[in-house]
Design a protein around this motif. Structure first.
Motif, PDB file in Angstrom:
ATOM      1  N   LEU A 195       0.824  -1.215   0.000  1.00  0.00           N
ATOM      2  CA  LEU A 195       0.000   0.000   0.000  1.00  0.00           C
ATOM      3  C   LEU A 195       0.854   1.259   0.000  1.00  0.00           C
ATOM      4  CD1 LEU A 195      -2.988  -0.622   2.440  1.00  0.00           C
ATOM      5  CD2 LEU A 195      -3.070   0.036   0.022  1.00  0.00           C
ATOM      6  N   GLU A 196       1.818   1.294   0.904  1.00  0.00           N
ATOM      7  CA  GLU A 196       2.677   2.474   1.064  1.00  0.00           C
ATOM      8  C   GLU A 196       3.455   2.765  -0.221  1.00  0.00           C
ATOM      9  OE1 GLU A 196       2.804   4.484   3.648  1.00  0.00           O
ATOM     10  OE2 GLU A 196       4.597   5.663   3.127  1.00  0.00           O
ATOM     11  N   CYS A 208       2.753   1.851  -3.255  1.00  0.00           N
ATOM     12  CA  CYS A 208       1.876   2.236  -4.370  1.00  0.00           C
ATOM     13  C   CYS A 208       1.374   3.666  -4.206  1.00  0.00           C
ATOM     14  CB  CYS A 208       0.725   1.246  -4.512  1.00  0.00           C
ATOM     15  SG  CYS A 208       1.295  -0.330  -5.176  1.00  0.00           S
ATOM     16  N   GLU A 209       1.099   4.073  -2.960  1.00  0.00           N
ATOM     17  CA  GLU A 209       0.685   5.459  -2.733  1.00  0.00           C
ATOM     18  C   GLU A 209       1.834   6.409  -3.086  1.00  0.00           C
ATOM     19  OE1 GLU A 209      -0.797   5.387   1.285  1.00  0.00           O
ATOM     20  OE2 GLU A 209      -2.699   4.474   0.631  1.00  0.00           O
ATOM     21  N   GLN A 210       3.053   6.009  -2.743  1.00  0.00           N
ATOM     22  CA  GLN A 210       4.227   6.818  -3.084  1.00  0.00           C
ATOM     23  C   GLN A 210       4.415   6.878  -4.603  1.00  0.00           C
ATOM     24  OE1 GLN A 210       6.249   8.614  -0.705  1.00  0.00           O
ATOM     25  NE2 GLN A 210       6.515   9.534  -2.729  1.00  0.00           N
ATOM     26  N   GLU A 224       2.077   9.336  -6.152  1.00  0.00           N
ATOM     27  CA  GLU A 224       2.554  10.712  -5.963  1.00  0.00           C
ATOM     28  C   GLU A 224       3.662  11.036  -6.956  1.00  0.00           C
ATOM     29  OE1 GLU A 224       3.502  11.825  -1.827  1.00  0.00           O
ATOM     30  OE2 GLU A 224       5.137  13.029  -2.662  1.00  0.00           O
ATOM     31  N   LEU A 235      -6.123  -1.691  -4.385  1.00  0.00           N
ATOM     32  CA  LEU A 235      -5.342  -0.731  -5.181  1.00  0.00           C
ATOM     33  C   LEU A 235      -6.056  -0.403  -6.484  1.00  0.00           C
ATOM     34  CD1 LEU A 235      -1.773  -2.277  -4.790  1.00  0.00           C
ATOM     35  CD2 LEU A 235      -2.563  -0.117  -3.793  1.00  0.00           C
ATOM     36  N   ILE A 253      -5.789   3.611  -7.039  1.00  0.00           N
ATOM     37  CA  ILE A 253      -4.577   4.199  -6.445  1.00  0.00           C
ATOM     38  C   ILE A 253      -3.444   4.205  -7.472  1.00  0.00           C
ATOM     39  CG2 ILE A 253      -2.854   3.920  -4.591  1.00  0.00           C
ATOM     40  CD1 ILE A 253      -5.233   2.871  -2.852  1.00  0.00           C
TER      41      ILE A 253
END
Ligand code: C2E
Ligand code: CA
Ligand code: CA
Ligand code: CA
Length: 276
Positions: free
Chosen positions: A95-96, A98-100, A103, A135, A140
């Motif tokens: 998760l972390e 993929c969120e990065q 961005e 995701l 995301i």
């Protein structure tokens, strides 16, 4: 032989006590490390060998222990596996990272990719599949920009089940890569049977370049090429190794010669022209 004195034995016992105490202490902290926010990710650039452009990053897990400082993944990942904590920790990594990526696709380059290490237990778990579905359904990231890396050892047991898992992950749109290729229980059969997109050539074969030992490396590159797989050279440390790889059909590399794993701030400083 020489007799071991009582002092030595006491010393050794003390050493073992200390190691054991550290292990117990680490294990205990692991249970709350996620909620304590003690984990972070480092990101190592993966670059195109011909152009030296950054294609993407590999997310590498870091644990900063309050009392013991930075603990290397080689030490805590086996402990997390033993304690059955590896799956929730690794789902957090997915998760972390993929969120990065989402961005950085906005601030650095929309074509950037992210490679994420998947552990054998996680691979088999339903929570991992739910994380991947999350995701997608929450938009995301595009799964095509995410490569899931797993070691060859995942493939040795339960072949049919492994194949079905891989097919499920592929049907969701994610890319699959075999990590540390050449060091595990390789079977040429699974390479063509499994829906794999990429091989990451282990550092041990790259190290051969500088001592003139490229036989195995060349064979792996040939094999990957014949199977139409993307090839990434791992642990490239010297300009001579990079120069050699450039002459082969290996497309990408990763290693200290270009960049070590970087913090989010370091990536922003080096690659994001909109921050200064
Ligand atoms: P890996 O997946 O093979 O990751 C590459 C390792 O090589 C990283 O070590 C990286 O820092 C190191 N490296 C990269 N370039 C060079 C180089 O040029 N020279 C040398 N000597 N080393 C280089 P790191 O970060 O200590 O990670 C070690 C292993 O821990 C990883 O090996 C991976 O198997 C595991 N790991 C790391 N993060 C995760 C994670 O989120 N989940 C899981 N399941 N495993 C992880
Ligand atoms: Ca951020
Ligand atoms: Ca890896
Ligand atoms: Ca590797």
């Amino acid at each position: 032989g020489k007799a071991v004195g009582t002092g030595t034995i006491q010393y050794l016992t003390h050493e073992m006590d200390q190691q054991f105490t550290r292990k117990v202490q680490l294990e205990r902290s692991l249970f709350t490390a996620l909620e304590d926010g003690a984990f972070s990710l480092a990101y190592q650039p993966i670059i195109n060998l011909k152009t030296r452009r950054v294609n993407g990053f590999e997310a590498l897990l870091r644990w900063n222990h309050t009392a013991l400082g930075s603990i290397p993944p080689a030490e805590f990942i086996p402990l997390a596996e033993e304690a059955a904590l590896i799956t929730p920790i690794n789902n957090w990594v997915v998760l972390e990272a993929c969120e990065q990526l989402a961005e950085w696709q906005q601030t650095i380059d929309p074509k950037l990719t992210m490679a994420i290490n998947i552990s054998p237990h996680q691979f088999q778990s339903d929570s991992f599949i739910r994380t991947l579905q999350h995701l997608i359904s929450n938009k995301i990231i595009s799964p095509r920009s995410v490569t899931l890396e797993m070691t060859e050892n995942i493939a040795i047991l339960q072949t049919q089940r492994t194949l079905e898992r891989m097919q499920l992950i592929k049907s969701l749109g994610f890319r699959l890569s075999i990590d540390d290729f050449g060091t595990g229980y390789s079977s040429l059969q699974y390479l063509s049977a499994f829906p794999i997109d990429e091989l990451k050539i282990d550092k041990t074969f790259i190290d051969g370049i500088d001592v003139g030992n490229v036989g195995l490396l060349d064979s792996i590159i040939q094999l990957g090429r014949n199977l139409n797989l993307n090839l990434v050279a791992e642990g490239v440390e010297t300009s001579s190794a990079e120069a050699y790889l450039k002459t082969t059909s290996c497309q990408q590399m990763q290693g200290f010669i270009f960049a070590k794993p970087l913090s989010v701030d370091e990536v922003d400083k080096r690659f994001n022209s909109s921050t200064s």
